[in-house]
Structures are given as structure tokens and as C-alpha cells.
Design a protein around this motif. Structure first.
Motif, short mmCIF file in Angstrom:
data_model
loop_
_atom_site.label_atom_id
_atom_site.label_comp_id
_atom_site.label_asym_id
_atom_site.label_seq_id
_atom_site.Cartn_x
_atom_site.Cartn_y
_atom_site.Cartn_z
N HIS A 37 0.88 -1.17 0.00
CA HIS A 37 0.00 0.00 0.00
C HIS A 37 0.91 1.22 0.00
O HIS A 37 1.79 1.36 0.85
CB HIS A 37 -0.92 0.03 1.21
N ALA A 38 0.70 2.13 -0.96
CA ALA A 38 1.56 3.30 -1.12
C ALA A 38 0.76 4.58 -0.99
O ALA A 38 -0.40 4.66 -1.42
CB ALA A 38 2.26 3.27 -2.48
N MET A 39 1.38 5.60 -0.40
CA MET A 39 0.76 6.92 -0.32
C MET A 39 1.84 7.96 -0.12
O MET A 39 2.93 7.66 0.38
CB MET A 39 -0.27 6.97 0.82
N PHE A 40 1.55 9.19 -0.53
CA PHE A 40 2.48 10.28 -0.33
C PHE A 40 2.21 10.94 1.02
O PHE A 40 1.06 11.25 1.36
CB PHE A 40 2.39 11.31 -1.45
N VAL A 41 3.28 11.18 1.77
CA VAL A 41 3.21 11.87 3.04
C VAL A 41 4.21 13.02 2.97
O VAL A 41 5.42 12.80 2.89
CB VAL A 41 3.56 10.93 4.21
N ASN A 42 3.71 14.25 2.92
CA ASN A 42 4.56 15.43 2.84
C ASN A 42 5.58 15.33 1.71
O ASN A 42 6.77 15.60 1.87
CB ASN A 42 5.28 15.68 4.17
N GLY A 43 5.10 14.92 0.53
CA GLY A 43 5.96 14.87 -0.65
C GLY A 43 6.84 13.65 -0.74
O GLY A 43 7.63 13.53 -1.69
N GLU A 44 6.75 12.73 0.20
CA GLU A 44 7.59 11.54 0.23
C GLU A 44 6.71 10.31 0.04
O GLU A 44 5.64 10.19 0.67
CB GLU A 44 8.31 11.47 1.58
N LEU A 45 7.13 9.39 -0.83
CA LEU A 45 6.36 8.17 -1.05
C LEU A 45 6.65 7.16 0.05
O LEU A 45 7.79 6.76 0.25
CB LEU A 45 6.67 7.56 -2.41
N TRP A 46 5.59 6.73 0.74
CA TRP A 46 5.68 5.69 1.75
C TRP A 46 5.09 4.41 1.18
O TRP A 46 4.03 4.44 0.54
CB TRP A 46 4.92 6.08 3.01
N VAL A 47 5.75 3.29 1.44
CA VAL A 47 5.25 1.98 1.03
C VAL A 47 5.11 1.10 2.28
O VAL A 47 6.06 0.93 3.03
CB VAL A 47 6.19 1.31 0.01
N PHE A 48 3.90 0.58 2.46
CA PHE A 48 3.58 -0.30 3.57
C PHE A 48 3.34 -1.70 2.98
O PHE A 48 2.28 -1.96 2.42
CB PHE A 48 2.32 0.17 4.30
N PRO A 49 4.32 -2.60 3.05
CA PRO A 49 4.17 -3.92 2.43
C PRO A 49 3.83 -5.00 3.46
O PRO A 49 3.89 -4.77 4.67
CB PRO A 49 5.56 -4.17 1.86
N THR A 50 3.49 -6.17 2.97
CA THR A 50 3.52 -7.34 3.83
C THR A 50 4.97 -7.57 4.23
O THR A 50 5.85 -7.64 3.39
CB THR A 50 2.99 -8.58 3.09
N GLY A 51 5.23 -7.68 5.51
CA GLY A 51 6.58 -7.84 6.01
C GLY A 51 6.98 -6.67 6.88
O GLY A 51 6.25 -5.70 7.01
N GLY A 52 8.17 -6.75 7.47
CA GLY A 52 8.62 -5.67 8.32
C GLY A 52 10.02 -5.90 8.82
O GLY A 52 10.66 -6.92 8.50
N PRO A 53 10.56 -4.98 9.62
CA PRO A 53 11.94 -5.10 10.07
C PRO A 53 12.18 -6.34 10.92
O PRO A 53 11.29 -6.81 11.63
CB PRO A 53 12.14 -3.84 10.92
N GLY A 54 13.38 -6.86 10.86
CA GLY A 54 13.74 -8.03 11.66
C GLY A 54 14.49 -9.04 10.82
O GLY A 54 14.12 -9.29 9.68
N GLY A 55 15.48 -9.66 11.37
CA GLY A 55 16.32 -10.56 10.59
C GLY A 55 15.68 -11.88 10.25
O GLY A 55 16.09 -12.55 9.31
N SER A 56 14.68 -12.33 11.02
CA SER A 56 14.03 -13.61 10.71
C SER A 56 12.52 -13.41 10.73
O SER A 56 11.83 -13.87 11.63
CB SER A 56 14.43 -14.69 11.73
N TRP A 57 12.03 -12.68 9.76
CA TRP A 57 10.63 -12.31 9.69
C TRP A 57 9.75 -13.53 9.42
O TRP A 57 10.07 -14.36 8.59
CB TRP A 57 10.45 -11.27 8.59
N ALA A 58 8.65 -13.64 10.16
CA ALA A 58 7.78 -14.80 10.03
C ALA A 58 6.32 -14.38 10.04
O ALA A 58 5.51 -14.93 10.76
CB ALA A 58 8.05 -15.80 11.14
N ALA A 59 5.97 -13.36 9.24
CA ALA A 59 4.59 -12.87 9.13
C ALA A 59 4.05 -12.45 10.48
O ALA A 59 2.88 -12.67 10.77
CB ALA A 59 3.71 -13.93 8.49
#
Length: 347
Positions: A37-59
Motif C-alpha cells: 500500500h503506497a501513499m504520499f506523506v509530505n511529498g515523500e512516497l511511503w510503502v507499507f508492504p507485507t513484512g517488516g523489520p527483523g532478521g528472521s521475519w515470520a509474518a
């Protein structure tokens, strides 16, 4: 769309060099991930994907990435974790996964809508969490917003606020049931006001997205099997955000170098250019199921004079779209088909 990604950020670092907290140059494909999911916030493109920070991501969590130029990406950290959702184990299922986020903003608050799966042995559910900033931290509302069942799979939430009426609509559903459902939300954005009966458009599988351009409403969505050559983006138009739909056909399909493009967002840049942010498999034609991980990509959208969307050509490397970096970004909220206080997307 509800599929596993393995070692999300470790793979990002290996494939593109994007580090957590530091910006590194990248072009199509932008980085590993799915369901953006993408949207502009103050002129900057933000992308919110499935997944996130962490070395061993498991949903088990969501993260976000942002860019001012579509070349250099910055990690925005952790939005919410599975263990921060108090109701997630109430169904008694042995395991749960977080998929397919959708983001909206209203009255100074940010709202993160997300799928909790799998569908079996208990129905999938959709939750919503609230934050004061796009990067969170997000606080879950305390109860599921929608629960699946009776042939309906509650996945792939997307919220659109009609700039004409101010009403907020939640779009969801797909996969096993391949059924689209729509609800009007209350002004607080965390409760259902009523369900709006809509038709499921032709070739619908999952991943719906709504945007408005001029007087036309565009419902776009994924068709086919996520890990095979049939996965693609189709769309329909309507005079309102709830139909009736006029099916317009496929606009994003596999080519000689990429397969399975889908689960996308439409977003309008500060200069008025429309872009599509989506995931794809970096491979040539062939039968599925595909192995490995999907990649996030961004490409240009072109409309005809009568409002149709022209077929989208997937790009790589220097052919990918970029943004001019502005020295002074205007303040304001997000700008996309799913942001309630977005600047008007009618350009």
C-alpha cells in the motif's frame, strides 16, 4: 494477499543493499516484499508492504519504507507486532499470520488495516490499529473489524474516503471465495456503519484498490493465482465508489522478464503524475508455482482522453520512474486513493 515472505529484511539487504535506518540507492525492482500500500506523506512516497523489520521475519509484524526520489529508500521501523494484538488468539487457531496492510489518515490520526490469517481452520479476520504518526507505533482497536466465513475470506483491506461525500469505505475479500465486499465506516474509522451491497466485478480474485480521477471511480484488483503466470491487474470504472461497475479489462500482465504482477496501489505524485506500486516475480514465462520471493516495483500510469487506463509497461533499472527532490516539501497528509485527507486526486 496472504502469503509468507521469509527473512524479509535480510533478503532486502542481500538483494538491494537497503539497510534498516540508512538509505541506499535502488531502482526497479525496488526491494523485496509483497502487497504494497503506497501513499504520499509530505511529498515523500511511503510503502507499507507485507513484512517488516527483523532478521528472521515470520509474518508477525508490519514495517514501512519511504523515499523522496524513488531511488533511495529509508526504513521507517516497526509499526505493530502480532503479539500486540490482544484478540488474535481468541479463535483458537494454532497459528496466525499478518498480511496485506492498508493505510489511511483522518483528523490527525493514522489507521492501519490488516489481514489476520490463515482462513482455515478458523475464518480469517481484518483488524485496525491507530497511531499519531504514519510510522506508528500503532495501537490495535481491541476487536476484529471484519470476520470471514460462509464462503467469504476476510483479507486484503483497503480504505477509500470519497472526496465528494467524505464517506469512508472499506473494500475487502478475495482468494478462496473470490468475493468483494464493501462497508461504510463510521467517522472514527474503526467501526462499521453498514455494509454496502456491491457486485463482484469480472475476473476478481483479491487485492482491490479504489481511486478517483476526475468524475470516474476506478476499482482495480488482482486476478489469478498469486504464484503463477495468471496473476495480473484488471479494473472497472463506476460513477460512484460502490458501482455499478463497468469492466474495462487487464492493464498489467506478465511479460518476457516479469511474471505475476499484482496486489497494487495507485498513487498520484505531488506534480500530478499517476504511478502504480505493485509486486512481481523477477523471471520469464513459465508454469507455476513460482519459487523464491516477490519484489516491489513502481511504474507509470497513462490515461486516455476518455478516462481509460492504457496497458502498463513494467520497467527495470534506469527506465523506472523517479521523483524530483524538492528543497521545501509542503506540509499535509497523505495523497493516494486510500487517504481520507489526501490532496484531490483529480488531476
Amino acid at each position: 494477499m496472504k502469503r509468507h515472505l521469509i527473512t524479509f529484511c535480510a533478503a532486502i539487504a542481500a538483494a538491494t543493499g537497503i539497510g534498516l535506518g540508512s538509505g541506499v540507492l535502488a531502482r526497479n525492482p525496488q526491494f523485496q516484499g509483497a502487497d504494497p500500500h503506497a501513499m504520499f506523506v509530505n511529498g515523500e512516497l511511503w510503502v507499507f508492504p507485507t513484512g517488516g523489520p527483523g532478521g528472521s521475519w515470520a509474518a508477525d509484524r508490519f514495517g514501512a519504507f519511504s523515499s523522496r526520489d524513488l531511488k533511495t529508500w529509508k526504513s521507517r521501523g516497526e509499526l505493530i507486532r502480532r503479539d500486540q494484538i490482544g484478540w488474535i488468539k481468541d479463535d483458537g487457531a494454532p497459528e496466525h499470520f499478518l498480511w496485506a496492510p492498508g493505510v489511511a489518515t483522518r483528523n490527525g490520526k493514522w489507521f492501519l488495516y490488516y489481514s489476520v490469517g490463515p482462513q482455515n481452520p478458523t475464518p480469517s479476520r481484518i483488524g485496525v490499529a491507530v497511531a499519531d504518526r504514519p510510522e506508528g507505533p500503532y495501537r490495535d482497536s481491541g476487536v476484529p473489524l471484519v470476520t470471514g466465513g460462509n464462503g467469504f475470506e476476510a483479507i486484503d483491506p483497503m480504505v477509500f474516503v470519497d472526496p465528494s461525500s467524505g464517506k469512508a469505505y472499506l473494500y475487502a475479500g478475495g482468494s478462496a471465495g473470490a468475493t468483494l465486499r464493501v462497508w461504510e465506516l463510521k467517522p472514527d474509522m474503526i467501526h462499521i456503519a453498514r455494509e454496502v451491497k456491491v457486485a463482484t466485478p469480472p475476473q476478481f480474485t483479491e487485492g482491490s484498490f479504489m481511486h478517483k480521477r476526475g468524475k470516474l471511480y476506478y476499482l482495480s484488483y488482482s486476478h489469478g493465482v498469486f504464484n503463477g503466470p495468471s496473476y495480473s491487474v484488471h479494473y472497472a470504472t463506476a460513477p460512484s465508489p460502490t458501482g455499478p461497475w463497468t469492466y474495462r479489462g487487464a492493464i498489467l500482465t506478465g511479460d518476457a522478464h516479469h511474471q505475476g504482477p499484482g496486489h497494487h496501489s495507485f498513487v498520484q505524485t505531488p506534480s500530478g503524475q499517476w504511478l502504480i506500486v505493485y509486486h512481481r516475480w523477477e523471471r520469464g514465462p513459465g508454469a507455476g508455482p513460482y519459487q523464491g520471493e516477490r519484489q516491489i516495483a513502481i511504474d507509470r500510469i497513462r490515461y486516455t482522453a476518455d478516462g481509460r487506463i492504457l496497458p502498463i509497461h513494467m520497467s527495470d533499472g534506469n527506465a523506472s520512474p523517479t521523483l524530483p527532490v524538492r528543497s521545501h516539501q509542503s506540509s499535509g497528509s497523505g495523497r493516494s486513493g486510500g487517504s481520507p485527507h489526501a490532496q484531490s486526486p483529480g488531476a
